[in-house]
Write a protein that holds these residues in place. Structure first.
Motif, mmCIF file in Angstrom:
data_model
loop_
_atom_site.group_PDB
_atom_site.id
_atom_site.type_symbol
_atom_site.label_atom_id
_atom_site.label_comp_id
_atom_site.label_asym_id
_atom_site.label_seq_id
_atom_site.Cartn_x
_atom_site.Cartn_y
_atom_site.Cartn_z
ATOM 1 N N ASP A 182 7.886 2.806 -6.169
ATOM 2 C CA ASP A 182 7.408 3.841 -5.264
ATOM 3 C C ASP A 182 8.090 3.636 -3.918
ATOM 4 O O ASP A 182 7.785 2.693 -3.193
ATOM 5 C CB ASP A 182 5.890 3.751 -5.123
ATOM 6 C CG ASP A 182 5.366 4.764 -4.141
ATOM 7 O OD1 ASP A 182 6.090 5.750 -3.857
ATOM 8 O OD2 ASP A 182 4.245 4.574 -3.639
ATOM 9 N N GLN A 183 9.020 4.539 -3.628
ATOM 10 C CA GLN A 183 9.860 4.341 -2.451
ATOM 11 C C GLN A 183 9.034 4.316 -1.173
ATOM 12 O O GLN A 183 9.308 3.560 -0.246
ATOM 13 C CB GLN A 183 10.882 5.469 -2.370
ATOM 14 C CG GLN A 183 12.143 5.043 -1.644
ATOM 15 C CD GLN A 183 12.696 6.187 -0.824
ATOM 16 O OE1 GLN A 183 12.501 7.343 -1.146
ATOM 17 N NE2 GLN A 183 13.394 5.857 0.257
ATOM 18 N N MET A 184 7.988 5.147 -1.148
ATOM 19 C CA MET A 184 7.188 5.215 0.060
ATOM 20 C C MET A 184 6.515 3.884 0.348
ATOM 21 O O MET A 184 6.589 3.356 1.452
ATOM 22 C CB MET A 184 6.122 6.299 -0.090
ATOM 23 C CG MET A 184 5.606 6.706 1.237
ATOM 24 S SD MET A 184 4.049 7.521 1.085
ATOM 25 C CE MET A 184 2.995 6.182 1.501
ATOM 26 N N PHE A 185 5.908 3.342 -0.684
ATOM 27 C CA PHE A 185 5.202 2.085 -0.468
ATOM 28 C C PHE A 185 6.170 0.988 -0.040
ATOM 29 O O PHE A 185 5.921 0.263 0.913
ATOM 30 C CB PHE A 185 4.450 1.667 -1.732
ATOM 31 C CG PHE A 185 3.559 0.494 -1.510
ATOM 32 C CD1 PHE A 185 2.266 0.679 -1.070
ATOM 33 C CD2 PHE A 185 4.019 -0.797 -1.682
ATOM 34 C CE1 PHE A 185 1.437 -0.401 -0.819
ATOM 35 C CE2 PHE A 185 3.213 -1.883 -1.434
ATOM 36 C CZ PHE A 185 1.911 -1.680 -1.010
ATOM 37 N N SER A 221 9.023 1.257 1.425
ATOM 38 C CA SER A 221 9.521 1.494 2.778
ATOM 39 C C SER A 221 8.504 1.039 3.818
ATOM 40 O O SER A 221 8.838 0.359 4.784
ATOM 41 C CB SER A 221 9.764 2.978 3.036
ATOM 42 O OG SER A 221 10.810 3.433 2.250
ATOM 43 N N LEU A 222 7.234 1.442 3.599
ATOM 44 C CA LEU A 222 6.206 1.081 4.574
ATOM 45 C C LEU A 222 6.055 -0.430 4.647
ATOM 46 O O LEU A 222 5.994 -1.011 5.722
ATOM 47 C CB LEU A 222 4.866 1.723 4.208
ATOM 48 C CG LEU A 222 4.795 3.239 4.294
ATOM 49 C CD1 LEU A 222 3.384 3.717 4.021
ATOM 50 C CD2 LEU A 222 5.237 3.740 5.651
ATOM 51 N N ASP A 240 9.048 -1.993 6.383
ATOM 52 C CA ASP A 240 8.976 -1.768 7.827
ATOM 53 C C ASP A 240 7.955 -2.690 8.471
ATOM 54 O O ASP A 240 8.186 -3.266 9.523
ATOM 55 C CB ASP A 240 8.549 -0.316 8.123
ATOM 56 C CG ASP A 240 9.743 0.614 8.097
ATOM 57 O OD1 ASP A 240 10.809 0.162 7.629
ATOM 58 O OD2 ASP A 240 9.609 1.767 8.541
ATOM 59 N N TYR A 241 6.810 -2.798 7.785
ATOM 60 C CA TYR A 241 5.734 -3.610 8.332
ATOM 61 C C TYR A 241 6.174 -5.065 8.453
ATOM 62 O O TYR A 241 6.030 -5.695 9.495
ATOM 63 C CB TYR A 241 4.511 -3.504 7.433
ATOM 64 C CG TYR A 241 3.305 -4.254 7.943
ATOM 65 C CD1 TYR A 241 2.472 -3.701 8.903
ATOM 66 C CD2 TYR A 241 2.993 -5.518 7.457
ATOM 67 C CE1 TYR A 241 1.368 -4.381 9.366
ATOM 68 C CE2 TYR A 241 1.891 -6.207 7.921
ATOM 69 C CZ TYR A 241 1.076 -5.626 8.873
ATOM 70 O OH TYR A 241 -0.019 -6.317 9.333
ATOM 71 N N PHE A 282 -1.588 -5.314 3.696
ATOM 72 C CA PHE A 282 -0.348 -5.755 4.331
ATOM 73 C C PHE A 282 -0.547 -7.065 5.099
ATOM 74 O O PHE A 282 0.276 -7.966 5.018
ATOM 75 C CB PHE A 282 0.187 -4.663 5.279
ATOM 76 C CG PHE A 282 0.882 -3.527 4.563
ATOM 77 C CD1 PHE A 282 0.690 -3.304 3.210
ATOM 78 C CD2 PHE A 282 1.728 -2.672 5.257
ATOM 79 C CE1 PHE A 282 1.329 -2.261 2.546
ATOM 80 C CE2 PHE A 282 2.379 -1.626 4.602
ATOM 81 C CZ PHE A 282 2.170 -1.422 3.249
#
Lengths: 127, 667
Positions: free
Chosen positions: A14-17, A19-20, A23-24, A117
């Motif tokens: 899942d690219q969104m997860f 990425s987030l 970033d985090y 996270f």
């Protein structure tokens, strides 16, 4: 302190997860993060010597026929027995957690729990 | 020492199973060579793992066979033990101790075999006896072990049940505590609502009358009414603030803050009173203070305003001063010293002791003369504490007072102070509006209607008495903006807004402004979450009404808004990053929509499960808890093979929500 930054692999289809999360982690200033959308990709790059791998349990949601997280975990464990792997899942199922721990994961983090996270950062710092 | 003759002992031996077929003279021989031993209560005859080669016969008293503390068996007069040791050299397998004064006869192995060895027939029988006794003992031990195991299982079950009961009790108590806390919060919100609603009518109607050319004397009374209403509102706010502080519910916001702005606002608010009293208001704001800091501007203003208005209230002549000085800078962070002083009546040392206590003015007579709730200073004191500082005071009767505190600030977002409000006259930009006003309270409806008529040129107002009516009107007619009371009978404003957002384009886009008496942050958030565009607290001021209308109709060329605190934090408030995350969400949601649409006709369970599983954490991170719940329900239904017939319908609902979320995030 001139400690080298820890090299972290994030494996999630899942690219969104991913990425987030990357970033985090990147924002913390103490990790260098590489993301992979399949376990196979991650295995190919293990020679870069990551300090830890954050691995999703379900890797075939978007890429059909991709190997699932548990199989990848076992392969990583075989190739680099001391590499720390944190398993991710959005399922709070005891059996799944137990299975991953039994296969050598250091921990099992529920993706959509509050503070997931932070929990991952805590685990990475404890490595 | 007790004396036992060999004859007596032989007689006792003959009664034992082991020696039943042994001739009398041999028993006498054995008896005369055995030793009599005495043990005190709890004294051990032998311990587990001791070496040993003797058989014991209990002549008097009882003994126990035990393993550590656990008693396996009890032995009494006439029984023997240790007979295994006659046959082999292994250490003792159990301990034997006296229960009460114990008298035993001990026969050693060499004596035993010495006497019996001469008679092979007898020996054979005895060995057979020993073997069967050994078997019996083993069986006995096994039985005990099984029994012990059962006892332990029951014990564990009992403990587990007890722990479970304790946990349930703790859960129940926690739940009760939470419920009572919620009830308390609800009471606070309700009280605020109940008092604000009639106050809205009072101030609103007064404002309307003021606009209707009242006579000179009427004008005077109207001003008094407005002042009284304003004071009542201040008192109400003070009481709400102090209860929130006491409940630990008051949290400071973290946003941009401009010290010079705050000073200017306070000056402007107090200018009328200072001029009326002929006081000089000295303001000094250190120019070295960074323009933008991070903190809670509303609460800082409340502190400064409270201290300064107190100073003005208690000063009859002379001056009142407020100043802010930069104490130190660390990179971008700084410490600022705030001070408010006056040349007023001052306070005695005794009065100073109680100055920060609730409901305490220097003397009760000051209340009559100078007014105020007596809560202002204790609120300020608590607020300064929340800012991480301490409010201090120095004063002498007749020589004025000085209040000061130091606060540390983080730097604010980069960029200068926001440009002053756009030069366009909002009154003109709001010409000819069609407004739908949904409000169940007729008095409030009238106030709002009249006020809008006065403020906005050529306005058309259509009214609704509940949410249901509002939705019907919003569907059948076209409005520029909808003013929606939150609490209404039949259907509340939140539900109505949700339904309006589901109308076909472009009606679903009509701005909705909540019109609410509950002004808690939670309530405002709830309104925004239900798709409202803004919030006007009741009783509203003309300016607030205009600003809210303007903001809803002419939104800032959109700065992306973070959909959840999590994303806001992750993006560090950076609009570009927020936009990037929004795009990531939209991509992921659109992929979900496509795949679900494809999977739905063939009822491809596995595919549906995969999609909702992937989307679920994304929903949570973007604050879409409803969608996350729906996804979870679907996933569970498929995994557990329950309510499977319901899955397609659930997926339809989720698809609807997904599309809506994409629309919202695309804006």
């Amino acid at each position: 302190m001139t400690d080298q930054k820890k090299k972290i692999f994030v494996v999630d289809d899942d690219q969104m997860f991913s990425s987030l999360l990357s970033d985090y982690l990147g924002g913390k200033g103490e990790f260098v993060v590489s993301t992979f959308s399949t376990g196979e990709e991650c295995l190919k790059h293990l020679d870069q010597g990551p300090d830890a791998v954050i691995l999703d349990y379900y890797l075939d949601s978007n890429v059909p026929d991709a190997m699932n997280g548990l199989d990848i975990l076992k392969l990583i464990h075989k190739a680099m027995p001391h590499l720390q792997v944190i398993m991710l899942s959005s399922q709070e199922r005891y059996g799944v957690a137990l299975q991953t721990i039994a296969s050598g994961a250091v921990s099992y983090v529920i993706k959509d729990k509050d503070g997931a996270f932070e929990e991952i950062v805590g685990l990475l710092r404890a490595l | 020492m007790q004396q036992i003759s060999p004859e007596t002992l032989a007689e006792k031996l003959s009664q034992m199973d082991l020696f039943q077929s042994v001739p009398e003279e041999m028993l006498l021989n054995l008896a005369s060579q055995s030793r009599i031993e005495k043990f005190y209560p709890d004294e051990a005859v032998f311990l587990k793992n001791d070496p040993g080669a003797s058989l014991y016969l209990i002549l008097k008293g009882t003994a126990r066979v035990h393993d550590e503390d656990y008693t396996v068996a009890k032995l009494s007069t006439g029984q023997c033990f240790g007979e295994v040791a006659l046959l082999d050299d292994s250490p003792r397998s159990m301990s034997i101790s006296a229960n009460e004064p114990l008298l035993v006869a001990r026969i050693d192995r060499d004596v035993f075999f010495g006497v019996l060895g001469e008679h092979p027939n007898v020996m054979q029988r005895i060995v057979i006896q020993l073997a069967s006794s050994l078997r019996r003992q083993t069986e006995q031990t096994l039985k005990h072990l099984r029994q012990r195991e059962e006892e332990l299982t029951i014990l564990v079950e009992q403990r587990t049940a007890e722990l479970q009961r304790q946990k349930e009790e703790a859960d129940r108590q926690r739940l009760r505590a939470e419920q009572s806390e919620r009830a308390e919060q609800q009471f606070l919100a309700n009280m605020s609502h109940e008092i604000r609603t009639p106050m809205n009518a009072v101030t609103g109607l007064t404002n309307i009358l003021l606009h209707k050319n009242p006579r000179e004397d009427q004008l005077k009374y109207l001003h008094h009414i407005r002042e009284a209403a304003d004071s009542l509102l201040i008192i109400l706010n003070d009481i709400l603030d102090i209860s929130k502080i006491q409940a630990g519910k008051l949290e400071l916001e973290r946003t941009d803050l401009h010290v010079a702005h705050i000073f200017e606002q306070v000056r402007s608010l107090l200018s009328f009173q200072t001029e009326e009293k002929g006081l000089v208001l000295n303001i000094h704001c250190d120019p070295r203070i960074p323009e933008t800091l991070n903190g809670d501007p509303v609460r800082l203003k409340q502190i400064v305003l409270n201290l300064t208005s107190n100073a003005v209230r208690f000063t009859e002549k002379g001056h009142v001063g407020m100043k802010a000085e930069l104490l130190e800078m660390h990179g971008q962070s700084c410490r600022i010293h705030f001070e408010v002083e006056d040349s007023g009546i001052g306070m005695s040392e005794e009065q100073l002791q109680f100055v920060f206590e609730n409901f305490r003015q220097a003397t009760s007579s000051t209340t009559r003369k100078y007014g105020g709730t007596g809560l202002g200073l204790s609120i300020s004191n608590e607020l300064v504490r929340l800012f991480g500082g301490t409010l201090k005071v120095a004063s002498k009767p007749g020589e004025g007072s000085r209040f000061w505190f130091d606060i540390a600030f983080e730097p604010g977002a980069t960029g200068s102070v926001e440009a002053p409000q756009n030069a366009i006259d909002p009154h003109q930009s709001l010409r000819g509006l069609r407004i739908l006003l949904a409000e169940d309270n007729l008095l409030n409806q009238m106030v709002a209607e009249e006020m809008l008529q006065l403020l906005l040129p050529e306005v058309t107002i259509v009214t609704a008495l509940n949410g249901k009516e509002a939705v019907d009107l919003a569907r059948d007619q076209t409005f520029d903006v909808i003013l929606m009371d939150v609490t209404m009978p039949e259907m509340d404003g939140l539900e109505a807004t949700t339904l309006i957002r589901q109308l076909p384009q472009p009606k679903c886009q009509t701005p909705v402004i909540a019109f609410t008496a509950s002004v808690t942050t939670k309530e405002v958030q709830r309104c925004l979450q239900h798709g409202m565009n803004g919030c006007i607290p009741k009783p509203f001021k003309e300016e607030e009404m205009i600003n809210a209308l303007y903001a809803a109709l002419y939104p800032e060329p959109s700065q992306p808004v973070a959909p959840s605190p999590f994303i806001e934090e992750l993006a560090g408030g950076n609009p570009e990053r927020i936009q990037r995350y929004l795009n990531l969400y939209i991509d992921s949601a659109q992929m979900g929509i496509t795949r679900l649409q494809k999977a739905l006709p063939g009822n491809d369970r596995e595919e549906i499960r995969k999609v909702v599983h992937t989307l679920k954490p994304n929903f949570r991170m973007f604050g879409l808890e409803d969608l996350a719940q729906q996804a979870e329900t679907i996933e569970k239904a498929i995994l557990d093979r329950q309510d499977e017939e319901g899955v397609p319908l659930l997926v339809e609902v989720l698809l609807e929500g997904l599309r809506e979320s994409v629309n919202k995030m695309s804006k």
